[in-house]
Motif scaffolding. Structure first.
Motif, PDB file in Angstrom:
ATOM      1  N   PHE A 196      64.826  24.950  59.024  1.00 41.26           N
ATOM      2  CA  PHE A 196      63.432  24.759  59.442  1.00 41.26           C
ATOM      3  C   PHE A 196      63.226  23.412  60.135  1.00 41.26           C
ATOM      4  O   PHE A 196      62.718  23.343  61.257  1.00 41.26           O
ATOM      5  N   THR A 197      63.603  22.332  59.476  1.00 40.55           N
ATOM      6  CA  THR A 197      63.334  20.993  60.034  1.00 40.55           C
ATOM      7  C   THR A 197      64.215  20.693  61.246  1.00 40.55           C
ATOM      8  O   THR A 197      63.752  20.084  62.221  1.00 40.55           O
ATOM      9  N   GLY A 198      65.470  21.141  61.198  1.00 37.39           N
ATOM     10  CA  GLY A 198      66.400  20.837  62.294  1.00 37.39           C
ATOM     11  C   GLY A 198      66.043  21.534  63.592  1.00 37.39           C
ATOM     12  O   GLY A 198      66.074  20.924  64.667  1.00 37.39           O
ATOM     13  N   THR A 199      65.688  22.811  63.516  1.00 36.44           N
ATOM     14  CA  THR A 199      65.388  23.563  64.748  1.00 36.44           C
ATOM     15  C   THR A 199      64.017  23.211  65.329  1.00 36.44           C
ATOM     16  O   THR A 199      63.738  23.536  66.474  1.00 36.44           O
ATOM     17  N   LEU A 200      63.170  22.546  64.536  1.00 32.48           N
ATOM     18  CA  LEU A 200      61.876  22.095  65.047  1.00 32.48           C
ATOM     19  C   LEU A 200      61.961  20.745  65.763  1.00 32.48           C
ATOM     20  O   LEU A 200      61.007  20.361  66.467  1.00 32.48           O
ATOM     21  N   VAL A 201      63.067  20.038  65.595  1.00 34.18           N
ATOM     22  CA  VAL A 201      63.183  18.685  66.161  1.00 34.18           C
ATOM     23  C   VAL A 201      62.869  18.633  67.662  1.00 34.18           C
ATOM     24  O   VAL A 201      62.136  17.743  68.110  1.00 34.18           O
ATOM     25  N   THR A 223      57.145  28.018  66.063  1.00 32.06           N
ATOM     26  CA  THR A 223      57.644  28.430  64.741  1.00 32.06           C
ATOM     27  C   THR A 223      58.538  29.667  64.810  1.00 32.06           C
ATOM     28  O   THR A 223      59.129  30.041  63.797  1.00 32.06           O
ATOM     29  N   TYR A 224      58.646  30.287  65.958  1.00 34.44           N
ATOM     30  CA  TYR A 224      59.271  31.621  66.039  1.00 34.44           C
ATOM     31  C   TYR A 224      60.687  31.633  65.449  1.00 34.44           C
ATOM     32  O   TYR A 224      61.030  32.521  64.665  1.00 34.44           O
ATOM     33  N   PHE A 225      61.511  30.686  65.797  1.00 33.68           N
ATOM     34  CA  PHE A 225      62.872  30.617  65.248  1.00 33.68           C
ATOM     35  C   PHE A 225      62.961  29.720  64.009  1.00 33.68           C
ATOM     36  O   PHE A 225      63.587  30.090  63.012  1.00 33.68           O
TER      37      PHE A 225
END
Length: 636
Positions: free
Chosen positions: A324-329, A347-349
């Protein structure tokens, strides 16, 4: 014994196939509501409704354009090509474009189920993750916003890439590795959101795949990391060129870091308990008082520490949290792109990480004792059904621009983007006083909003308050001197009304000097027609007709201009083409009648005027023209 086990296995596989089929049909039924949705005024014109390259369909020239353009401040050639393919088959049919997005979302939901089943070894985990993903209303924006095709496409290829990677880790097949790289390239060509996918693969290696060959784990991902870095560089350049990185909101770097933690917290609440979702969240909503911002930092840090503490016993917690946190960076706001604080589409991925934590948490509680099993038997279906209900309602908000931005204004504070879009819609309905109130509200929040000044100028112009209109048009052009054709066209009409003809023509020339699209050409043509410069307007109408061949408006306008220029014989084919595209247009029939009168075909003129009146009994001009023809016949 072995035969019995095989039968049970086949029975499980068959049930899984049935469940997946029902699941897929449920997604199509839920999102079937998009049948009533239309294009919206936010980004859709740039991607489709005013983009001639896309509307012309697949050609060598347009494919080259797709790979070379930074239009819409992005580089996503595969997304452009997908729009072209749909336009080639269906034209500008909003349902066709929306249904394509829905099909991608359905495929993504099934692929996610398969990925989780393969990697975690349990169908139940995959099903819960996929149900949360498919029916969460926070993903409606990615699916029912036609301009967000890039979201669903990039995740489609990304999930296929993950599936291939899981197979590759078991066989180390070079063929699978090449396929994996190709799928990753296709994902990046759709949207660069998944630049963090090698990071996800590295996490999978550690848990649950337990691959601890460090050298192999790193070296096999080097090509993907290089691709990610290249994609980031191209994207930054595209967004800088398009003006997206130079944001209209000037936010200090320290505030961005604090805002990033606030954003993480808001994303968690939006995903797990989705409420008050909308297309645009102003940055002001992230500017909390310092004590609340620090509290957000503490909450995120505590959650991270809890995930680390539970890592040995519950490894899924740290895995899901890092996903969650890594792909939102890339989109969390450290590099501020645009004026939004957060966006549902981002938020999709990343949301998959939280769904994985939920799924494992539910299953762990389910397996403890009968009390948890009884509670979850009720809670999980209620939770999913509630999401379905919210999704159904959220799709309806996206029905058109009016409902979309009215909803956005009602669930956010200081949403100047919503206010100006509501004002623009009110202006098209000739409700100028209320439109002015919304524009002034938007300008109180953001005084240098070019679009607000343009809309305000247009409303004052329509109310004959020319001095105020001129002031706002000039302010809009001062803020945004380039690529602002509609302001210049309206300003030119105002100048012409003030008998400042040379200045008016100069503004039209400046509007025409920018990037041409059929709407701009059509609008310039209409302005020139209004100034009775019919021969000049014909040039622009011809450009519009050549750029877009399935829009009735430019054909009708070209036919009218030719008639007024005394070239009715040339006008008639264009007017008939306009009616072929839009048979129920009384204005086109009236224009056709005038052209027939000019060439002396009285019978056809009578028919055309009659059709115009039949379609619109209150069409006064058509009645006047019909009476004029009858009077002419009686005099003869």
């Amino acid at each position: 014994m072995n035969t019995t086990i095989q039968k049970l296995h086949y029975r499980d596989v068959n049930w899984q196939k049935i469940i997946m089929l029902v699941f897929a049909i449920s997604i199509l039924v839920l999102y079937g509501r998009v049948y009533f949705n239309q294009f919206i005024v936010y980004d859709d014109p740039g991607y489709l409704t005013q983009n001639t390259n896309v509307q012309q369909g697949i050609t060598i020239k347009n494919i080259k354009w797709a790979f070379s353009t930074f239009e819409m401040a992005n580089w996503h050639p595969l997304t452009w090509i997908s729009y072209m393919v749909v336009c080639q088959v269906w034209g500008l049919n909003p349902f066709a474009h929306l249904f394509t997005n829905v099909l991608f979302h359905m495929a993504n939901s099934i692929l996610l189920l398969l990925v989780c089943q393969r990697v975690f070894g349990r169908f139940s985990i995959g099903l819960i993750v996929a149900l949360c993903f498919a029916f969460n209303p926070v993903h409606v924006e990615s699916v029912v916003w036609i301009s967000e095709r890039k979201d669903v496409m990039s995740v489609f290829f990304g999930l296929l890439c993950l599936l291939t990677y899981i197979s590759y880790t078991k066989t180390h097949s070079k063929k699978l590795y090449i396929i994996m790289l190709i799928l990753y390239i296709l994902s990046l060509l759709s949207k660069p959101m998944l630049v963090t996918l090698p990071f996800i693969m590295f996490m999978l290696d550690i848990w649950p795949l337990s691959r601890f060959q460090v050298k192999a784990m790193i070296t096999e991902k080097i090509p993907m990391i290089i691709l990610s870095i290249g994609s980031c560089i191209i994207t930054y350049f595209a967004q800088s060129t398009g003006g997206a990185v130079v944001t209209i909101v000037n936010v200090p770097l320290s505030m961005r870091f604090l805002s990033a933690f606030v954003s993480y917290l808001r994303y968690i609440t939006k995903i797990l308990w989705p409420r008050d979702l909308c297309i645009f969240y102003p940055y002001a909503e992230n500017t909390l008082p310092m004590n609340q911002s620090i509290l957000a930092v503490l909450i995120i840090v505590v959650l991270f520490c809890v995930a680390i503490y539970c890592m040995r016993k519950y490894p899924y917690a740290i895995f899901g949290w890092c996903w969650f946190t890594g792909t939102l960076v890339p989109v969390i706001g450290i590099v501020q792109v645009g004026a939004q604080s957060i966006a549902d589409r981002y938020t999709y991925f990343p949301s998959i990480g939280l769904y994985i934590i939920l799924a494992f948490g539910f299953i762990s509680l389910w397996e403890r004792n009968w009390i948890f099993k009884a509670v979850l038997t009720v809670f999980i279906p209620v939770y999913i059904c509630n999401h379905c209900n919210l999704t159904w309602n959220q799709i309806d908000y996206w029905k058109n621009s009016k409902t979309l931005f009215s909803h956005a204004a009602s669930v956010t504070r200081g949403n100047y983007v919503a206010f100006i879009n509501i004002a623009a819609n009110l202006a098209t309905e000739s409700n100028y006083d209320l439109a002015i109130a919304y524009c002034e509200h938007a300008l109180r929040i953001f005084p240098d909003y070019s679009d607000a000044h343009t809309t305000l100028g247009y409303c004052f112009f329509k109310k004959e308050m020319l001095d105020k209109a001129e002031n706002h048009f000039q302010r809009s052009l001062k803020i945004k001197p380039d690529n602002n054709p509609y302001t210049r066209i309206n300003f030119a009409l105002l100048l012409y009304k003030q008998k400042r003809v040379d200045e008016a023509l100069a503004e039209l020339n400046k509007a025409a000097a920018g990037q041409k699209n059929p709407v701009v050409c059509d609008q310039i043509g209409l302005a020139l027609s209004h100034m009775q410069k019919y021969n000049e307007s014909i040039v622009y109408f011809r450009d519009a007709v050549q750029m877009i061949k399935h829009d009735a408006g430019p054909y009708n306008n070209l036919g009218r201009a030719l008639t007024l220029a005394g070239q009715a014989d040339l006008a008639i084919p264009y007017l008939k083409k306009s009616l072929d595209i839009q048979p129920g247009n009384p204005i086109a029939y009236n224009n056709l009648g005038l052209a027939m009168m000019q060439i002396g075909d009285i019978e056809e003129a009578l028919y055309a005027f009659g059709q115009a009146i039949k379609l619109d009994p209150n069409y006064a001009k058509a009645r006047e023209n019909l009476y004029a023809v009858i009077k002419h016949i009686c005099q003869d």
